[in-house]
Design an enzyme around this catalytic site. Structure first.
Site, PDB file in Angstrom:
ATOM      1  N   LYS A  88      26.709  27.759   1.849  1.00 23.55           N
ATOM      2  CA  LYS A  88      27.938  27.005   2.107  1.00 23.55           C
ATOM      3  C   LYS A  88      27.604  25.543   2.364  1.00 23.55           C
ATOM      4  O   LYS A  88      28.301  24.634   1.900  1.00 23.55           O
ATOM      5  CB  LYS A  88      28.648  27.604   3.324  1.00 23.55           C
ATOM      6  CG  LYS A  88      30.128  27.295   3.393  1.00 23.55           C
ATOM      7  CD  LYS A  88      30.902  28.223   2.492  1.00 23.55           C
ATOM      8  CE  LYS A  88      32.390  28.083   2.687  1.00 23.55           C
ATOM      9  NZ  LYS A  88      33.142  29.119   1.985  1.00 23.55           N
TER      10      LYS A  88
ATOM     11  N   TYR B 248      13.991   6.622  19.629  1.00 24.11           N
ATOM     12  CA  TYR B 248      13.898   7.484  20.810  1.00 24.11           C
ATOM     13  C   TYR B 248      13.761   6.596  22.044  1.00 24.11           C
ATOM     14  O   TYR B 248      14.528   5.666  22.203  1.00 24.11           O
ATOM     15  CB  TYR B 248      12.762   8.502  20.629  1.00 24.11           C
ATOM     16  CG  TYR B 248      12.909   9.692  21.548  1.00 24.11           C
ATOM     17  CD1 TYR B 248      14.067  10.472  21.527  1.00 24.11           C
ATOM     18  CD2 TYR B 248      11.917  10.020  22.457  1.00 24.11           C
ATOM     19  CE1 TYR B 248      14.228  11.548  22.384  1.00 24.11           C
ATOM     20  CE2 TYR B 248      12.068  11.096  23.317  1.00 24.11           C
ATOM     21  CZ  TYR B 248      13.227  11.857  23.276  1.00 24.11           C
ATOM     22  OH  TYR B 248      13.385  12.920  24.128  1.00 24.11           O
TER      23      TYR B 248
END
Length: 422
Positions: free
Chosen positions: A94, A39
């Protein structure tokens, strides 16, 4: 579904952690240095590189192996329009299949849109976040316009699996079935019962593979789609023919092929009796097909039969297609999944079914032998060779047809999902 099976399904989704997918870390995060790189301030460097060249998003983020599975919940499985949030378990499911079979990461996005245009606008604005988009469970005819618009507006592959996945697997099995029957797709008389998204996509792809449109009869709830009807939308109108046939009984007389994408029990014994020798019947409605396989075989012992069910031979299952189609498309950074890529997938599946079946597949299905023939015209979903064959064929077709932004991958063919990153 019995009460016990219903509860088992609910428990599977709820325990021990709700849902079927999670996010995993790909970089070390144990030290202050790790976190500073992950970060602030380290993250600023890839930000600058992507701002300089958007293609760098593939180098510094997970975009290249990330597919969004997107729905509005308007056509959930066989349950109908239950809304976006109710579709989330299906979209997560899915994602499970993408990861399990092709090593593709996914994120599910459920869109509450008041119109197809609102859906299109929403997805188009955020599409650049992913390497590809799988549209799912969107009702017809809106799904056609949504997919067309997003394909035009996005520079990543957009694929409505309910249409094209079904079509690709059906076409592969159809070519093999007709060959076994001693017939050709070019001369076959085809009857399609159903005129929704999957049916229209199936017939379009069969024509692309060699079927003659004048040999094709499509029926919707009102009967044969013929040139005299004035109630047809533009998608059905593509299949309107000049004929005096009006019913399934009329259309099925002497037909070589029946494709059912409609409803349970709509094909009778009398219908299948009227078909030509060695009839090819794809009764794909789930869980109850247009005609039960046992009844079909009892009535016509010469039938070559496929269904959408896993408990009978020749299952038309989309998982044979979409994970590997996206794998190949992502790995060459294709801008779209075009007709050439779909046809390449068809032939890869067709050819694989003709090869000797691996021992691992035989053991999984508790079979002593499986070989190309009337009861084996389509590969099984757990055949590990699907990753290699279909992904390679799709990637090569993307390169050959000019929609790939990268050359055919040097680390191909893929043997397992562990090979995805080369």
């Amino acid at each position: 579904m019995t009460d016990a099976k219903r509860q088992a399904a609910l428990d599977y989704h709820a325990k021990p952690i709700p849902g079927k997918l999670s996010v995993e870390l790909t970089k070390p995060t144990a030290t202050a240095r790790d976190l500073a790189l992950a970060y602030s301030p380290g993250v600023a460097e890839p930000v600058r590189e992507i701002a300089r060249d958007p293609e760098n998003a593939y180098l510094y983020t997970g975009k290249g192996n990330l597919v969004a599975v997107i729905s509005d919940g308007s056509a959930i499985l066989g349950l109908g329009n239950l809304g976006p949030l109710a579709s989330k378990p299906v979209m997560e499911g899915k994602g499970v299949l993408f990861k399990r079979f092709a090593g593709i990461n996914s994120i599910d996005v459920e869109v509450d849109a008041e119109s197809p245009q609102a859906f299109i606008d929403t997805v188009a604005r955020i599409a650049d976040s992913w390497g590809g988009i799988n549209l799912e469970d969107i009702k017809a005819p809106e799904c056609f316009e949504i997919e067309r618009a997003l394909v035009e507006q996005c520079n990543i592959p957009v694929f409505h699996d309910d249409q094209h996945g079904t079509a690709i697997v059906t076409a592969a099995g159809m070519l093999n079935a007709l060959d076994i029957a001693g017939k050709s797709l070019e001369s076959a008389r085809i009857v399609c019962l159903g005129a929704g998204a999957a049916a229209i996509a199936c017939m379009k792809l069969l024509v692309a593979c060699g079927a003659r449109s004048e040999n094709l009869v499509m029926l919707d709830r009102k009967g044969v789609i013929h040139s005299g009807r004035e109630d047809l939308n533009q998608y059905k109108a593509m299949f309107a023919i000049d004929t005096d046939k009006r019913t399934l009984a009329d259309a099925i007389e002497g037909a070589d092929v029946f494709v059912g994408l409609s409803g349970p029990g709509l094909m009778t014994e009398e219908h299948i009796r009227r078909m030509a020798d060695n009839p090819v019947v794809f009764a794909c409605t789930n869980p109850d097909p247009e005609i039960h396989p046992d009844l079909a075989r009892e009535t016509r012992p010469d039938v070559i039969m496929a269904t959408g069910r896993s408990d009978y031979p020749n299952q038309v299952n989309n998982v044979l297609g979409f994970p590997f189609i996206f794998r190949g498309a992502l790995d060459v950074r294709a801008t779209r999944i075009n007709e050439d890529m779909k046809v390449a997938a068809v032939h890869a599946l067709k050819d694989l079914a003709r090869e000797p079946v691996p021992q691992a597949v035989l053991e999984a299905y508790d079979k002593d032998a499986m070989s190309f023939g009337r009861d084996y015209i389509i590969p099984t979903p757990i055949d590990v060779r699907l990753l290699e064959r279909v992904s390679s064929a799709v990637a090569q077709a993307a390169v050959d047809s000019g929609v790939a932004r990268r050359p055919y991958p040097a680390h191909y063919p893929l043997k397992t999902v562990d090979d995805v990153y080369g």
